[in-house]
Design a protein around this motif. Structure first.
Motif, mmCIF file in Angstrom:
data_model
loop_
_atom_site.group_PDB
_atom_site.id
_atom_site.type_symbol
_atom_site.label_atom_id
_atom_site.label_comp_id
_atom_site.label_asym_id
_atom_site.label_seq_id
_atom_site.Cartn_x
_atom_site.Cartn_y
_atom_site.Cartn_z
ATOM 1 N N ASP A 152 0.786 -1.212 0.051
ATOM 2 C CA ASP A 152 0.034 -0.155 -0.208
ATOM 3 C C ASP A 152 0.914 1.355 -0.102
ATOM 4 O OD1 ASP A 152 0.698 0.580 2.686
ATOM 5 O OD2 ASP A 152 -0.856 -0.475 3.482
ATOM 6 N N ASP A 153 0.183 2.389 -0.025
ATOM 7 C CA ASP A 153 1.186 3.724 -0.318
ATOM 8 C C ASP A 153 1.952 3.805 1.076
ATOM 9 O OD1 ASP A 153 -0.447 3.941 -2.169
ATOM 10 O OD2 ASP A 153 -1.338 5.888 -1.886
ATOM 11 N N GLU A 154 1.528 3.721 2.021
ATOM 12 C CA GLU A 154 2.412 3.831 3.408
ATOM 13 C C GLU A 154 3.721 2.879 3.365
ATOM 14 O OE1 GLU A 154 2.238 6.490 5.182
ATOM 15 O OE2 GLU A 154 0.632 7.337 3.961
ATOM 16 N N GLN A 155 3.192 1.816 3.047
ATOM 17 C CA GLN A 155 4.436 0.677 2.915
ATOM 18 C C GLN A 155 5.322 0.951 1.967
ATOM 19 O OE1 GLN A 155 1.752 -2.934 2.330
ATOM 20 N NE2 GLN A 155 2.175 -3.216 4.290
ATOM 21 N N ALA A 156 5.100 1.593 0.870
ATOM 22 C CA ALA A 156 5.956 2.004 -0.323
ATOM 23 C C ALA A 156 6.931 3.086 0.323
ATOM 24 C CB ALA A 156 5.060 2.136 -1.729
ATOM 25 N N VAL A 157 6.382 4.102 0.890
ATOM 26 C CA VAL A 157 7.087 5.354 1.339
ATOM 27 C C VAL A 157 7.966 4.700 2.423
ATOM 28 C CG1 VAL A 157 7.016 7.449 2.625
ATOM 29 C CG2 VAL A 157 5.204 6.821 0.956
ATOM 30 N N ALA A 158 7.473 3.971 3.392
ATOM 31 C CA ALA A 158 8.359 3.515 4.470
ATOM 32 C C ALA A 158 9.567 2.537 3.842
ATOM 33 C CB ALA A 158 7.696 2.482 5.387
ATOM 34 N N LEU A 159 9.421 1.799 2.768
ATOM 35 C CA LEU A 159 10.254 0.960 2.240
ATOM 36 C C LEU A 159 11.533 1.835 1.624
ATOM 37 C CD1 LEU A 159 11.460 -1.866 1.657
ATOM 38 C CD2 LEU A 159 9.765 -1.838 -0.474
ATOM 39 N N THR A 160 11.015 2.953 0.774
ATOM 40 C CA THR A 160 11.583 3.815 -0.038
ATOM 41 C C THR A 160 12.742 4.533 1.136
ATOM 42 O OG1 THR A 160 10.317 4.184 -1.559
ATOM 43 C CG2 THR A 160 11.779 5.760 -1.342
ATOM 44 N N LEU A 161 12.022 4.945 2.424
ATOM 45 C CA LEU A 161 12.745 5.609 3.180
ATOM 46 C C LEU A 161 13.955 4.698 3.896
ATOM 47 C CD1 LEU A 161 13.642 8.165 4.946
ATOM 48 C CD2 LEU A 161 11.642 7.387 6.633
ATOM 49 N N ALA A 162 13.479 3.426 4.007
ATOM 50 C CA ALA A 162 14.584 2.564 4.562
ATOM 51 C C ALA A 162 15.606 2.356 3.726
ATOM 52 C CB ALA A 162 13.862 1.097 4.966
ATOM 53 N N LEU A 163 15.372 2.246 2.378
ATOM 54 C CA LEU A 163 16.308 1.778 1.260
ATOM 55 C C LEU A 163 17.421 2.886 1.186
ATOM 56 C CD1 LEU A 163 14.239 -0.096 -1.147
ATOM 57 C CD2 LEU A 163 16.016 -1.021 0.308
ATOM 58 N N GLN A 164 16.757 4.395 1.604
ATOM 59 C CA GLN A 164 17.772 5.461 1.287
ATOM 60 C C GLN A 164 18.713 5.516 2.481
ATOM 61 O OE1 GLN A 164 16.218 9.320 -0.051
ATOM 62 N NE2 GLN A 164 14.403 8.208 -0.710
ATOM 63 N N VAL A 165 18.354 4.929 3.740
ATOM 64 C CA VAL A 165 19.125 5.058 4.906
ATOM 65 C C VAL A 165 20.238 3.901 5.269
ATOM 66 C CG1 VAL A 165 17.828 7.016 5.866
ATOM 67 C CG2 VAL A 165 17.516 4.617 6.547
ATOM 68 N N VAL A 166 19.897 2.920 4.625
ATOM 69 C CA VAL A 166 20.532 1.632 4.698
ATOM 70 C C VAL A 166 21.989 1.792 4.563
ATOM 71 C CG1 VAL A 166 20.622 0.809 2.436
ATOM 72 C CG2 VAL A 166 20.356 -0.970 4.130
ATOM 73 N N THR A 167 22.373 2.950 3.713
ATOM 74 C CA THR A 167 23.859 3.161 3.743
ATOM 75 C C THR A 167 24.618 3.311 4.991
ATOM 76 O OG1 THR A 167 23.620 5.373 3.084
ATOM 77 C CG2 THR A 167 23.970 3.722 1.227
ATOM 78 N N THR A 168 24.042 3.744 5.993
ATOM 79 C CA THR A 168 24.563 3.921 7.367
ATOM 80 C C THR A 168 24.608 2.931 8.342
ATOM 81 O OG1 THR A 168 22.415 4.942 8.654
ATOM 82 C CG2 THR A 168 23.712 6.388 7.175
ATOM 83 N N THR A 169 24.160 1.805 7.691
ATOM 84 C CA THR A 169 23.993 0.575 8.688
ATOM 85 C C THR A 169 25.259 -0.261 8.778
ATOM 86 O OG1 THR A 169 23.266 -1.157 7.071
ATOM 87 C CG2 THR A 169 21.596 0.319 8.108
ATOM 88 N N GLY A 170 26.287 -0.340 7.705
ATOM 89 C CA GLY A 170 27.564 -0.961 7.811
ATOM 90 C C GLY A 170 27.518 -2.405 7.302
ATOM 91 N N ALA A 171 26.267 -2.567 6.717
ATOM 92 C CA ALA A 171 25.822 -4.012 6.293
ATOM 93 C C ALA A 171 26.432 -4.404 5.040
ATOM 94 C CB ALA A 171 24.375 -4.168 6.426
ATOM 95 N N GLY A 172 26.894 -3.516 4.281
ATOM 96 C CA GLY A 172 27.721 -3.866 2.927
ATOM 97 C C GLY A 172 26.437 -4.221 1.968
ATOM 98 N N VAL A 173 25.261 -3.399 1.934
ATOM 99 C CA VAL A 173 24.457 -3.979 1.033
ATOM 100 C C VAL A 173 24.014 -2.550 0.159
ATOM 101 C CG1 VAL A 173 23.578 -5.763 2.114
ATOM 102 C CG2 VAL A 173 22.584 -3.604 2.753
ATOM 103 N N GLU A 174 24.697 -1.816 0.082
ATOM 104 C CA GLU A 174 24.532 -0.475 -0.308
ATOM 105 C C GLU A 174 23.851 -0.788 -1.945
ATOM 106 O OE1 GLU A 174 27.232 -0.900 1.183
ATOM 107 O OE2 GLU A 174 27.418 0.376 2.755
ATOM 108 N N GLU A 175 24.709 -1.373 -2.801
ATOM 109 C CA GLU A 175 24.607 -1.562 -4.072
ATOM 110 C C GLU A 175 23.362 -2.212 -4.399
ATOM 111 O OE1 GLU A 175 26.450 -3.506 -7.980
ATOM 112 O OE2 GLU A 175 27.629 -3.763 -6.352
ATOM 113 N N ALA A 176 22.824 -3.370 -3.427
ATOM 114 C CA ALA A 176 21.833 -3.957 -3.718
ATOM 115 C C ALA A 176 20.573 -3.130 -3.223
ATOM 116 C CB ALA A 176 21.694 -5.140 -2.572
#
Length: 331
Positions: free
Chosen positions: A75-99
């Motif tokens: 749904d719309d809110e899930q899509a926005v939440a997923l987009t936000l999470a993918l943008q900030v994942v680079t700060t987690t140090g998990a090595g999945v930036e490209e993915a």
């Protein structure tokens, strides 16, 4: 959109919302017959969705995990939440930036125009909180291995490259309880079986061994709060998240001046320009220095260890103020 396609999407959305759906209830929610529900379920199965039928007084359907990833519906809110999470994942140090970048592109391409405009306006700059010297990356395979051991409650055997020789060497054995992120790094909170104590291990220094060990009964972390435990360890607190040193002073300044800079301490007004302050720290010298940062006259209430720490700091500061300075070089 054709009526059948719209109905299939509505059916899929309902199946994702809860575990079990009686067939009669699905028919009622979609305003269709039970026979049409059965046909639509068959169509979704042909598209790759593993939908199982279960028996019972009413009978119904359940969306199960499959061997392949079928199309997903957000749904719309899930899509926005997923987009936000993918943008900030680079700060987690998990090595999945490209993915994460590829996933964000894929999701954006299949969004309807109204939602694409909304998420395009959600541009977030993720500031890397890595400490000085850079933040080591942790492979997704290591994170998955640690997380799996935590989920299965299985003893983890691993090699550990620590900062000191005392913590390195022989393979470690621990009961993994939590995988956490703190200050841009990943840590494993575990009960060390050899040292019989709670430890926090940096995930980037862990090399898991296979297979894992036997299952174990979970323990309760000290204080019952893993977040407080980890934060306490990094500020020098004990295993229960509490400071080893506590002291009390009276400051000759207003409580309102002090209060904004006190986190887990106690401030009590004693008058318009006097207040009582109780704080904790990892050492008595650090505690004395913390009291001194408020730029006010101090009356030490206690304990004696705090007064002695004030005396040590006074000597150090006096020596620093009167230290010999070489004359500037001549012309």
């Amino acid at each position: 959109m054709p009526k059948t396609s719209a109905r299939l999407l509505a059916l899929l959305s309902l199946l994702q919302a809860r575990r079990d759906w009686p067939g009669a209830l699905l028919a009622e929610r979609l305003d269709i017959s039970p026979r049409t529900v059965r046909r639509d379920v068959d169509r979704l199965r042909e598209l790759g969705y593993p939908i199982a039928a279960f028996k019972g007084p009413e009978g119904g359907y359940r969306l199960q995990a499959g061997t392949e990833l079928p199309p997903l519906l957000f749904d719309d809110e899930q899509a926005v939440a997923l987009t936000l999470a993918l943008q900030v994942v680079t700060t987690t140090g998990a090595g999945v930036e490209e993915a994460a970048a590829r996933a964000l592109t894929t999701i954006r391409q299949v969004m309807p125009a109204r939602l694409r405009h909304r998420v395009d306006a959600l541009q977030v700059t993720a500031v890397d909180p890595a400490p000085t010297g850079g933040r080591p990356q942790v492979g997704s395979g290591t994170l998955m291995a640690l997380s799996s051991a935590v989920h299965a409650r299985e003893v983890l055997r691993f090699d550990y490259t620590a900062g000191t020789a005392a913590d390195s060497g022989a393979p470690r054995r621990a009961e993994p309880h939590h995988l956490v992120t703190y200050a841009g790094r990943w840590y494993l909170v575990a009960w060390d079986l050899d040292r019989e104590d709670w430890r926090t291990f940096r995930a980037d220094r862990i090399s898991p061994r296979v297979p894992t060990g036997p299952r174990f009964a979970p323990r309760e972390v000290p204080g019952g709060d893993v977040g407080a435990l980890v934060a306490g360890r990094f500020r020098g607190a004990d295993a229960h998240g509490d400071w080893p040193c506590h002291g009390e002073v009276v400051l000759r300044t207003a409580a309102a001046t002090v209060a904004p800079y006190v986190r887990d301490g106690l401030v009590e007004a004693l008058g318009p320009d006097r207040c009582r302050l109780v704080l904790g720290a990892w050492s008595w010298t650090a505690l004395a220095a913390t009291f001194g940062r408020f730029d006010a006259d101090i009356e030490a209430v206690g304990p004696d260890e705090l007064r002695q720490a004030f005396a040590r700091l006074a000597r150090r500061y006096a020596d620093a103020a009167t230290a010999h300075r070489p004359p500037p070089p001549g012309p």
